[in-house]
Scaffold this active site. Structure first.
Site, PDB file in Angstrom:
ATOM      1  N   HIS A   1      -4.098  -8.902   3.006  1.00 17.44           N
ATOM      2  CA  HIS A   1      -5.527  -9.095   3.481  1.00 17.44           C
ATOM      3  C   HIS A   1      -5.776  -9.954   4.584  1.00 17.44           C
ATOM      4  CE1 HIS A   1      -6.588  -7.498  -0.983  1.00 17.44           C
ATOM      5  NE2 HIS A   1      -6.418  -6.532  -0.308  1.00 17.44           N
TER       6      HIS A   1
ATOM      7  N   TYR B   1      -9.966  -9.808  -7.442  1.00 14.90           N
ATOM      8  CA  TYR B   1      -8.719  -9.983  -8.439  1.00 14.90           C
ATOM      9  C   TYR B   1      -9.367 -11.118  -9.267  1.00 14.90           C
ATOM     10  CZ  TYR B   1      -6.647  -6.282  -5.674  1.00 14.90           C
ATOM     11  OH  TYR B   1      -6.449  -5.229  -5.105  1.00 14.90           O
TER      12      TYR B   1
ATOM     13  N   ARG C   1      -0.684  -1.774  -7.262  1.00 15.46           N
ATOM     14  CA  ARG C   1      -1.207  -2.909  -6.156  1.00 15.46           C
ATOM     15  C   ARG C   1      -2.124  -3.749  -6.897  1.00 15.46           C
ATOM     16  NH1 ARG C   1      -1.479  -4.299  -0.635  1.00 15.46           N
ATOM     17  NH2 ARG C   1      -3.446  -4.720   0.137  1.00 15.46           N
TER      18      ARG C   1
ATOM     19  N   LYS D   1      -2.001  -2.780   7.973  1.00 18.22           N
ATOM     20  CA  LYS D   1      -2.999  -2.218   8.691  1.00 18.22           C
ATOM     21  C   LYS D   1      -2.942  -2.751   9.966  1.00 18.22           C
ATOM     22  CE  LYS D   1      -6.078  -0.621   4.925  1.00 18.22           C
ATOM     23  NZ  LYS D   1      -7.386  -1.001   4.444  1.00 18.22           N
TER      24      LYS D   1
ATOM     25  N   ARG E   1       0.887  -0.943   0.077  1.00 19.63           N
ATOM     26  CA  ARG E   1      -0.063  -0.110  -0.093  1.00 19.63           C
ATOM     27  C   ARG E   1       0.893   1.177  -0.056  1.00 19.63           C
ATOM     28  NH1 ARG E   1      -2.131  -3.637   3.922  1.00 19.63           N
ATOM     29  NH2 ARG E   1      -4.270  -4.392   3.380  1.00 19.63           N
TER      30      ARG E   1
ATOM     31  N   HIS F   1      -2.323   3.059  -6.135  1.00 13.97           N
ATOM     32  CA  HIS F   1      -2.702   1.777  -5.725  1.00 13.97           C
ATOM     33  C   HIS F   1      -3.283   0.969  -6.969  1.00 13.97           C
ATOM     34  CE1 HIS F   1      -4.275   0.169  -2.215  1.00 13.97           C
ATOM     35  NE2 HIS F   1      -5.584  -0.193  -2.976  1.00 13.97           N
TER      36      HIS F   1
END
Length: 330
Positions: free
Chosen positions: A302, A311, A279, A202, A178, A276
């Protein structure tokens, strides 16, 4: 004796149109709705009436609508190609209208009360092709060779900027990290010998991301020339950040976005492209080449596999485009 009856029907038609005017006044006066919202709502109501009863306002029996009319309208809009967002807005308009009619005691029930709104469509992420990624990686070199860049300082400093930006694009595409993870990279998080980078994602969760050979090579060059940018700073403001700005401080996310936009222009890509997209491209290209979904989930950081599954839809759409352009009977 026919004329009075015709006059009565005409008054009924006017009254049905009057309900729309009263609803518009309600939206403006009590809900503080904008003029555009009111216009859109009235357009949606008239479309429902046209589909349900025809183009004569005298036949618009608002009180006679039932849940079958409501569902039939939904099906018709879907057949006409209405998107999820469009259908949700139209149903919202009709629900609001019938809530108003209930309040005014013009109808006995709201036929749209139990109609379920369609799920919001999740747009597929934008993805670059492999050749477009290569063009973007090549863009810093084109920028360096552009005569206009001479205004950006001494040659050595311009080389440092181009090396930094090449490494930045390579790392984004090589790891799928990210934007915040990129700007948060410190030298101690990069292992060029092992070809991995430790990423703080995150929730402050850490993960290891492999670095491809081109990314390792670009990072070596960027770190070699990094002192040209670090010398512009005062003290240790950058805290050993891998990517520095022209003043020797840590490169911000907004700056990265501007840099990517600049190089997109050099590469002949849309200037609105965000970091992004790299990514998204990273994940899609891995799946296109046979990577399993669980591995891609781990690489992206994730927490849920469902987030990664979008995806797979991107890959299917790309396959459909290839099929449509290549198959003789597509």
């Amino acid at each position: 004796m026919v004329k009075p009856r015709k006059s009565v029907e005409s008054r009924k038609g006017r009254r049905r149109e009057d309900l729309l005017r009263r609803f518009a006044d309600y939206l403006e006066g009590e809900c503080d709705a904008s003029a555009l919202t009111i216009e859109n709502y009235l357009s949606d109501l008239r479309q429902f009436a046209l589909i349900t009863w025809g183009d004569d306002p005298e036949t618009w029996a608002w009180a006679g609508a039932d849940r079958y009319n409501a569902r039939g309208f939904l099906v018709t809009i879907q057949k006409l190609g209405g998107t999820s967002a469009t259908i949700r807005r139209k149903l919202s308009a009709l629900r609001s209208f019938y809530r108003f009619l209930l309040r005014e005691r013009e109808v006995a029930e709201n036929p749209f009360a139990d109609v379920q709104l369609p799920r919001r469509e999740r747009p597929l992420p934008k993805v670059l092709s492999e050749s477009e990624v290569a063009q973007l990686i090549e863009a810093p070199r084109l920028w360096l060779e552009d005569p206009r860049t001479e205004k950006r300082g001494p040659p050595r400093r311009r080389e440092a900027i181009a090396a930094r930006d090449t490494a930045m694009i390579e790392v984004l595409y090589s790891t799928g990290m990210r934007l915040s993870e990129l700007t948060g990279l410190r030298e101690t998080m990069v292992d060029l010998i092992g070809g991995v980078v430790r990423v703080l994602g995150k929730g402050r969760k850490q993960r290891l991301c492999p670095l491809g050979t081109p990314a390792v090579r670009a990072l070596r060059e960027a770190l070699r020339l990094r002192p040209e940018l670090a010398a512009q700073g005062k003290g240790n403001r950058a805290a050993n950040a891998v990517f520095l700005n022209v003043r020797g401080g840590r490169l911000s996310g907004r700056s990265v976005e501007r840099i990517i936009s600049k190089y997109a222009q050099y590469a002949g890509l849309p200037e609105s492209m965000s970091p992004h997209v790299l990514r998204h491209s990273f994940a899609t290209h891995l799946l296109d080449r046979g990577a399993d979904l669980r591995s891609v989930q781990e690489l992206l950081g994730h927490s849920s596999l469902s987030t990664t599954q979008i995806y797979t839809h991107v890959s299917v759409e790309r396959l459909k485009k290839v099929y449509a352009s290549a198959h003789p009977r597509a």
